[in-house]
Motif scaffolding. Structure first.
Motif, PDB file in Angstrom:
ATOM      1  N   GLU A  53      17.934  12.561   0.552  1.00  0.00           N
ATOM      2  CA  GLU A  53      17.418  13.408   1.633  1.00  0.00           C
ATOM      3  C   GLU A  53      18.378  14.557   1.963  1.00  0.00           C
ATOM      4  OE1 GLU A  53      17.125  11.923   5.810  1.00  0.00           O
ATOM      5  OE2 GLU A  53      14.995  12.266   5.472  1.00  0.00           O
ATOM      6  N   GLU A  54      19.679  14.301   1.872  1.00  0.00           N
ATOM      7  CA  GLU A  54      20.673  15.332   2.151  1.00  0.00           C
ATOM      8  C   GLU A  54      20.988  16.186   0.921  1.00  0.00           C
ATOM      9  OE1 GLU A  54      24.009  13.393   4.063  1.00  0.00           O
ATOM     10  OE2 GLU A  54      22.766  12.822   5.772  1.00  0.00           O
ATOM     11  N   HIS A  55      20.264  15.988  -0.164  1.00  0.00           N
ATOM     12  CA  HIS A  55      20.394  16.750  -1.409  1.00  0.00           C
ATOM     13  C   HIS A  55      21.782  16.653  -2.029  1.00  0.00           C
ATOM     14  CE1 HIS A  55      16.390  18.293  -0.894  1.00  0.00           C
ATOM     15  NE2 HIS A  55      16.699  18.559   0.368  1.00  0.00           N
ATOM     16  N   LEU A  56      22.446  15.531  -1.753  1.00  0.00           N
ATOM     17  CA  LEU A  56      23.723  15.263  -2.409  1.00  0.00           C
ATOM     18  C   LEU A  56      23.477  14.636  -3.774  1.00  0.00           C
ATOM     19  CD1 LEU A  56      25.638  13.866   0.672  1.00  0.00           C
ATOM     20  CD2 LEU A  56      25.934  16.103  -0.411  1.00  0.00           C
ATOM     21  N   ARG A  92      28.528  18.941  -6.213  1.00  0.00           N
ATOM     22  CA  ARG A  92      28.148  18.105  -5.073  1.00  0.00           C
ATOM     23  C   ARG A  92      28.877  16.763  -5.032  1.00  0.00           C
ATOM     24  NH1 ARG A  92      24.216  20.490  -1.735  1.00  0.00           N
ATOM     25  NH2 ARG A  92      25.119  18.914  -0.383  1.00  0.00           N
ATOM     26  N   ALA A  93      29.507  16.369  -6.129  1.00  0.00           N
ATOM     27  CA  ALA A  93      30.126  15.043  -6.216  1.00  0.00           C
ATOM     28  C   ALA A  93      31.160  14.765  -5.116  1.00  0.00           C
ATOM     29  CB  ALA A  93      30.727  14.819  -7.600  1.00  0.00           C
ATOM     30  N   PRO A  94      32.085  15.670  -4.792  1.00  0.00           N
ATOM     31  CA  PRO A  94      33.065  15.349  -3.740  1.00  0.00           C
ATOM     32  C   PRO A  94      32.421  15.057  -2.385  1.00  0.00           C
ATOM     33  CG  PRO A  94      33.826  17.207  -5.033  1.00  0.00           C
ATOM     34  CD  PRO A  94      32.404  16.946  -5.448  1.00  0.00           C
ATOM     35  N   GLU A  95      31.427  15.864  -2.009  1.00  0.00           N
ATOM     36  CA  GLU A  95      30.737  15.628  -0.735  1.00  0.00           C
ATOM     37  C   GLU A  95      29.938  14.328  -0.784  1.00  0.00           C
ATOM     38  OE1 GLU A  95      27.720  17.900   2.393  1.00  0.00           O
ATOM     39  OE2 GLU A  95      28.227  18.878   0.507  1.00  0.00           O
ATOM     40  N   LEU A  96      29.342  14.034  -1.932  1.00  0.00           N
ATOM     41  CA  LEU A  96      28.597  12.790  -2.096  1.00  0.00           C
ATOM     42  C   LEU A  96      29.529  11.586  -1.947  1.00  0.00           C
ATOM     43  CD1 LEU A  96      25.876  12.031  -4.703  1.00  0.00           C
ATOM     44  CD2 LEU A  96      27.633  10.365  -4.183  1.00  0.00           C
ATOM     45  N   ARG A 128      19.820  19.923 -11.052  1.00  0.00           N
ATOM     46  CA  ARG A 128      20.501  21.082 -10.465  1.00  0.00           C
ATOM     47  C   ARG A 128      19.737  21.625  -9.266  1.00  0.00           C
ATOM     48  NH1 ARG A 128      20.673  22.404 -16.316  1.00  0.00           N
ATOM     49  NH2 ARG A 128      22.757  21.782 -17.016  1.00  0.00           N
ATOM     50  N   THR A 129      18.427  21.721  -9.387  1.00  0.00           N
ATOM     51  CA  THR A 129      17.593  22.244  -8.296  1.00  0.00           C
ATOM     52  C   THR A 129      17.640  21.329  -7.082  1.00  0.00           C
ATOM     53  OG1 THR A 129      16.110  23.311  -9.874  1.00  0.00           O
ATOM     54  CG2 THR A 129      15.237  22.909  -7.671  1.00  0.00           C
ATOM     55  N   ASN A 134      22.211  25.451  -1.373  1.00  0.00           N
ATOM     56  CA  ASN A 134      21.384  26.038  -0.328  1.00  0.00           C
ATOM     57  C   ASN A 134      20.324  25.071   0.198  1.00  0.00           C
ATOM     58  OD1 ASN A 134      19.773  26.069  -2.586  1.00  0.00           O
ATOM     59  ND2 ASN A 134      19.151  28.206  -2.409  1.00  0.00           N
ATOM     60  N   ARG A 135      20.218  23.887  -0.383  1.00  0.00           N
ATOM     61  CA  ARG A 135      19.278  22.871   0.087  1.00  0.00           C
ATOM     62  C   ARG A 135      19.985  21.818   0.951  1.00  0.00           C
ATOM     63  NH1 ARG A 135      14.707  21.336  -4.032  1.00  0.00           N
ATOM     64  NH2 ARG A 135      14.080  20.412  -2.110  1.00  0.00           N
ATOM     65  N   SER A 136      21.295  21.950   1.121  1.00  0.00           N
ATOM     66  CA  SER A 136      22.065  20.923   1.819  1.00  0.00           C
ATOM     67  C   SER A 136      21.693  20.839   3.295  1.00  0.00           C
ATOM     68  CB  SER A 136      23.564  21.187   1.674  1.00  0.00           C
ATOM     69  OG  SER A 136      23.898  22.376   2.328  1.00  0.00           O
ATOM     70  N   ARG A 137      22.111  19.750   3.911  1.00  0.00           N
ATOM     71  CA  ARG A 137      21.815  19.542   5.332  1.00  0.00           C
ATOM     72  C   ARG A 137      22.562  20.573   6.164  1.00  0.00           C
ATOM     73  NH1 ARG A 137      26.021  15.304   7.375  1.00  0.00           N
ATOM     74  NH2 ARG A 137      27.332  15.220   5.570  1.00  0.00           N
ATOM     75  N   ILE A 138      22.025  20.840   7.309  1.00  0.00           N
ATOM     76  CA  ILE A 138      22.640  21.830   8.220  1.00  0.00           C
ATOM     77  C   ILE A 138      23.524  21.122   9.211  1.00  0.00           C
ATOM     78  CG2 ILE A 138      22.129  23.546   9.983  1.00  0.00           C
ATOM     79  CD1 ILE A 138      19.574  24.163   8.397  1.00  0.00           C
TER      80      ILE A 138
END
Length: 138
Positions: A53-56, A92-96, A128-129, A134-138
């Protein structure tokens, strides 16, 4: 992107099919697979839901319960766990990994990041999409 061709490639009709459409293989040094686990199916589903859901993560596969054997503080442990296979990008791996640590109850959760050498071009593009910044949570 370049086309990924296995070293034992011999050509022929299969080769032409492999470079057309969805079956085309592509190198993918920007895609990674993370392995982890959860202590039960409910938490595994929650972790998967949040990461996607958070696009991670583009996708999280939850496996059947299995027995993990390991040493913890000098004692042999055997614990039933739900395996998680998580697909994302290097970006995205570090944030995930940080988010997984927030969601996970273990003091030392399993997190292994493995590079992907190649795959289906259409699947890699989809990954990738799904994890685009730009799809990440705010």
């Amino acid at each position: 992107m370049s086309t990924f061709i296995p070293s034992d490639h011999t050509g022929g009709a299969a080769a032409s099919a492999a470079v057309n459409g969805r079956a085309r293989l592509e190198q993918a040094d920007d895609i990674v697979v993370l392995l982890s686990n959860a202590p039960d199916m409910l938490l595994a589903k929650r972790i998967a839901h949040v990461l996607v859901e958070e696009h991670l993560a583009a996708c999280v596969n939850l496996g059947a319960a299995m027995l993990s054997m390991y040493m913890w503080e000098g004692v042999l442990e055997g614990t039933e766990e739900i395996p998680l296979t998580i697909k994302t990008t290097v970006t995205r791996a570090p944030e995930l990994v940080a988010r997984l640590a927030e969601l996970h109850p273990y003091e030392v959760p399993e997190v292994l990041v493995m590079g992907v050498s190649g795959g289906s071009a259409s699947y890699l593009d989809w990954c990738r999409t799904q994890t685009a910044l730009n799809r990440s949570r705010i």
